[in-house]
Design a protein around this motif. Structure first.
Motif, PDB file in Angstrom:
ATOM      1  N   ARG A  26      96.970 -23.853  63.160  1.00  0.00           N
ATOM      2  CA  ARG A  26      97.136 -24.045  61.713  1.00  0.00           C
ATOM      3  C   ARG A  26      96.228 -23.091  60.941  1.00  0.00           C
ATOM      4  O   ARG A  26      96.633 -22.479  59.964  1.00  0.00           O
ATOM      5  CB  ARG A  26      96.822 -25.500  61.367  1.00  0.00           C
ATOM      6  CG  ARG A  26      96.892 -25.812  59.907  1.00  0.00           C
ATOM      7  CD  ARG A  26      96.447 -27.269  59.655  1.00  0.00           C
ATOM      8  NE  ARG A  26      96.539 -27.564  58.259  1.00  0.00           N
ATOM      9  CZ  ARG A  26      97.371 -28.445  57.734  1.00  0.00           C
ATOM     10  NH1 ARG A  26      98.174 -29.145  58.513  1.00  0.00           N
ATOM     11  NH2 ARG A  26      97.400 -28.647  56.444  1.00  0.00           N
ATOM     12  N   TRP A  27      94.981 -22.978  61.390  1.00  0.00           N
ATOM     13  CA  TRP A  27      94.005 -22.112  60.709  1.00  0.00           C
ATOM     14  C   TRP A  27      94.369 -20.640  60.876  1.00  0.00           C
ATOM     15  O   TRP A  27      94.261 -19.851  59.943  1.00  0.00           O
ATOM     16  CB  TRP A  27      92.603 -22.372  61.236  1.00  0.00           C
ATOM     17  CG  TRP A  27      92.213 -23.823  61.205  1.00  0.00           C
ATOM     18  CD1 TRP A  27      92.515 -24.745  60.230  1.00  0.00           C
ATOM     19  CD2 TRP A  27      91.466 -24.526  62.193  1.00  0.00           C
ATOM     20  NE1 TRP A  27      91.997 -25.968  60.553  1.00  0.00           N
ATOM     21  CE2 TRP A  27      91.342 -25.868  61.756  1.00  0.00           C
ATOM     22  CE3 TRP A  27      90.887 -24.168  63.402  1.00  0.00           C
ATOM     23  CZ2 TRP A  27      90.663 -26.840  62.478  1.00  0.00           C
ATOM     24  CZ3 TRP A  27      90.201 -25.138  64.129  1.00  0.00           C
ATOM     25  CH2 TRP A  27      90.100 -26.448  63.664  1.00  0.00           C
ATOM     26  N   ILE A  28      94.801 -20.283  62.072  1.00  0.00           N
ATOM     27  CA  ILE A  28      95.209 -18.896  62.336  1.00  0.00           C
ATOM     28  C   ILE A  28      96.439 -18.556  61.497  1.00  0.00           C
ATOM     29  O   ILE A  28      96.511 -17.487  60.880  1.00  0.00           O
ATOM     30  CB  ILE A  28      95.480 -18.686  63.844  1.00  0.00           C
ATOM     31  CG1 ILE A  28      94.177 -18.859  64.634  1.00  0.00           C
ATOM     32  CG2 ILE A  28      96.117 -17.330  64.098  1.00  0.00           C
ATOM     33  CD1 ILE A  28      94.382 -18.991  66.132  1.00  0.00           C
ATOM     34  N   ALA A  29      97.397 -19.483  61.455  1.00  0.00           N
ATOM     35  CA  ALA A  29      98.615 -19.259  60.668  1.00  0.00           C
ATOM     36  C   ALA A  29      98.286 -19.070  59.195  1.00  0.00           C
ATOM     37  O   ALA A  29      98.871 -18.213  58.520  1.00  0.00           O
ATOM     38  CB  ALA A  29      99.586 -20.427  60.858  1.00  0.00           C
ATOM     39  N   HIS A  30      97.341 -19.867  58.694  1.00  0.00           N
ATOM     40  CA  HIS A  30      96.936 -19.728  57.291  1.00  0.00           C
ATOM     41  C   HIS A  30      96.383 -18.316  57.033  1.00  0.00           C
ATOM     42  O   HIS A  30      96.751 -17.669  56.052  1.00  0.00           O
ATOM     43  CB  HIS A  30      95.897 -20.784  56.916  1.00  0.00           C
ATOM     44  CG  HIS A  30      95.311 -20.571  55.561  1.00  0.00           C
ATOM     45  ND1 HIS A  30      95.999 -20.870  54.402  1.00  0.00           N
ATOM     46  CD2 HIS A  30      94.124 -20.051  55.170  1.00  0.00           C
ATOM     47  CE1 HIS A  30      95.249 -20.546  53.359  1.00  0.00           C
ATOM     48  NE2 HIS A  30      94.111 -20.055  53.795  1.00  0.00           N
ATOM     49  N   GLY A  31      95.505 -17.857  57.903  1.00  0.00           N
ATOM     50  CA  GLY A  31      94.928 -16.525  57.745  1.00  0.00           C
ATOM     51  C   GLY A  31      95.976 -15.428  57.814  1.00  0.00           C
ATOM     52  O   GLY A  31      95.960 -14.487  57.007  1.00  0.00           O
ATOM     53  N   LEU A  32      96.897 -15.545  58.761  1.00  0.00           N
ATOM     54  CA  LEU A  32      97.959 -14.541  58.878  1.00  0.00           C
ATOM     55  C   LEU A  32      98.897 -14.582  57.678  1.00  0.00           C
ATOM     56  O   LEU A  32      99.328 -13.539  57.180  1.00  0.00           O
ATOM     57  CB  LEU A  32      98.739 -14.746  60.171  1.00  0.00           C
ATOM     58  CG  LEU A  32      97.999 -14.388  61.453  1.00  0.00           C
ATOM     59  CD1 LEU A  32      98.832 -14.772  62.676  1.00  0.00           C
ATOM     60  CD2 LEU A  32      97.655 -12.910  61.483  1.00  0.00           C
ATOM     61  N   TYR A  33      99.204 -15.791  57.213  1.00  0.00           N
ATOM     62  CA  TYR A  33     100.060 -15.902  56.031  1.00  0.00           C
ATOM     63  C   TYR A  33      99.408 -15.218  54.835  1.00  0.00           C
ATOM     64  O   TYR A  33     100.045 -14.457  54.113  1.00  0.00           O
ATOM     65  CB  TYR A  33     100.361 -17.381  55.689  1.00  0.00           C
ATOM     66  CG  TYR A  33     101.224 -17.470  54.456  1.00  0.00           C
ATOM     67  CD1 TYR A  33     102.604 -17.420  54.554  1.00  0.00           C
ATOM     68  CD2 TYR A  33     100.659 -17.517  53.175  1.00  0.00           C
ATOM     69  CE1 TYR A  33     103.403 -17.450  53.427  1.00  0.00           C
ATOM     70  CE2 TYR A  33     101.455 -17.543  52.043  1.00  0.00           C
ATOM     71  CZ  TYR A  33     102.822 -17.505  52.172  1.00  0.00           C
ATOM     72  OH  TYR A  33     103.600 -17.511  51.046  1.00  0.00           O
ATOM     73  N   ARG A  34      98.131 -15.489  54.610  1.00  0.00           N
ATOM     74  CA  ARG A  34      97.435 -14.885  53.468  1.00  0.00           C
ATOM     75  C   ARG A  34      97.397 -13.372  53.607  1.00  0.00           C
ATOM     76  O   ARG A  34      97.559 -12.646  52.617  1.00  0.00           O
ATOM     77  CB  ARG A  34      95.996 -15.433  53.342  1.00  0.00           C
ATOM     78  CG  ARG A  34      95.915 -16.798  52.773  1.00  0.00           C
ATOM     79  CD  ARG A  34      96.292 -17.040  51.294  1.00  0.00           C
ATOM     80  NE  ARG A  34      96.828 -16.013  50.484  1.00  0.00           N
ATOM     81  CZ  ARG A  34      97.994 -16.104  49.816  1.00  0.00           C
ATOM     82  NH1 ARG A  34      98.742 -17.178  49.896  1.00  0.00           N
ATOM     83  NH2 ARG A  34      98.412 -15.128  49.058  1.00  0.00           N
ATOM     84  N   LEU A  35      97.175 -12.864  54.819  1.00  0.00           N
ATOM     85  CA  LEU A  35      97.142 -11.419  55.045  1.00  0.00           C
ATOM     86  C   LEU A  35      98.486 -10.793  54.655  1.00  0.00           C
ATOM     87  O   LEU A  35      98.525  -9.797  53.928  1.00  0.00           O
ATOM     88  CB  LEU A  35      96.800 -11.125  56.506  1.00  0.00           C
ATOM     89  CG  LEU A  35      96.684  -9.661  56.890  1.00  0.00           C
ATOM     90  CD1 LEU A  35      95.473  -9.027  56.208  1.00  0.00           C
ATOM     91  CD2 LEU A  35      96.562  -9.523  58.401  1.00  0.00           C
ATOM     92  N   VAL A  36      99.565 -11.387  55.122  1.00  0.00           N
ATOM     93  CA  VAL A  36     100.901 -10.864  54.791  1.00  0.00           C
ATOM     94  C   VAL A  36     101.188 -11.032  53.304  1.00  0.00           C
ATOM     95  O   VAL A  36     101.628 -10.097  52.639  1.00  0.00           O
ATOM     96  CB  VAL A  36     101.984 -11.553  55.652  1.00  0.00           C
ATOM     97  CG1 VAL A  36     103.384 -11.197  55.155  1.00  0.00           C
ATOM     98  CG2 VAL A  36     101.826 -11.156  57.117  1.00  0.00           C
TER      99      VAL A  36
END
Length: 133
Positions: A95-105
């Motif tokens: 969940r935390w990794i997905a949040h970071g990747l989403y924000r990056l994109v």
């Protein structure tokens, strides 16, 4: 009251619109999709600042999830093989990794394939009350 969830996205962003077209064509969730620019945001319980900041998943009972968790809910809603990655995206630490990747994109969507200068966010900061806090 709505009977289906709604996926709210940035219709001015070519990258976002392309992603939603892919989702509708390939993943086929059981939801309605609408650009925030044409949505009745007040009826959905969403403010414009948040809708411009991240994709939103609004349930029929009014719960709102944004960003990577909106994507997770979309995948869960689609069912089948898509439900597995959807469920995984709700669990720490994914969940935390997905949040970071989403924000990056999301913060660099104007540089993504199909992105244009119109896709750029006006400010890379989360929505919140005026003046912070």
């Amino acid at each position: 009251m709505r009977s289906r969830p709604v996926l709210v996205y940035d219709g001015d962003c070519a990258f976002c619109s392309s992603c939603v077209a892919f989702v509708e064509r390939r993943i086929r969730p059981r939801c309605d999709t609408t650009p925030w620019q044409f949505a009745d945001l007040a009826a959905l319980g969403v403010v414009q600042q948040r809708a411009a900041y991240e994709v939103l998943w609004v349930t029929p009972d009014g719960r709102v999830r944004g960003g990577a968790q909106a994507v997770a809910r979309l995948l869960l809603n689609a069912g089948g093989v898509w439900a597995v990655p959807g469920a995984l995206l709700t669990l720490p630490p994914l969940r935390w990794i997905a949040h970071g990747l989403y924000r990056l994109v999301a913060d660099h969507r104007d540089r993504m394939p199909g992105g244009t200068p119109a896709c750029a966010l006006p400010a890379a900061r989360p929505p919140g009350p005026p003046g912070g806090s």
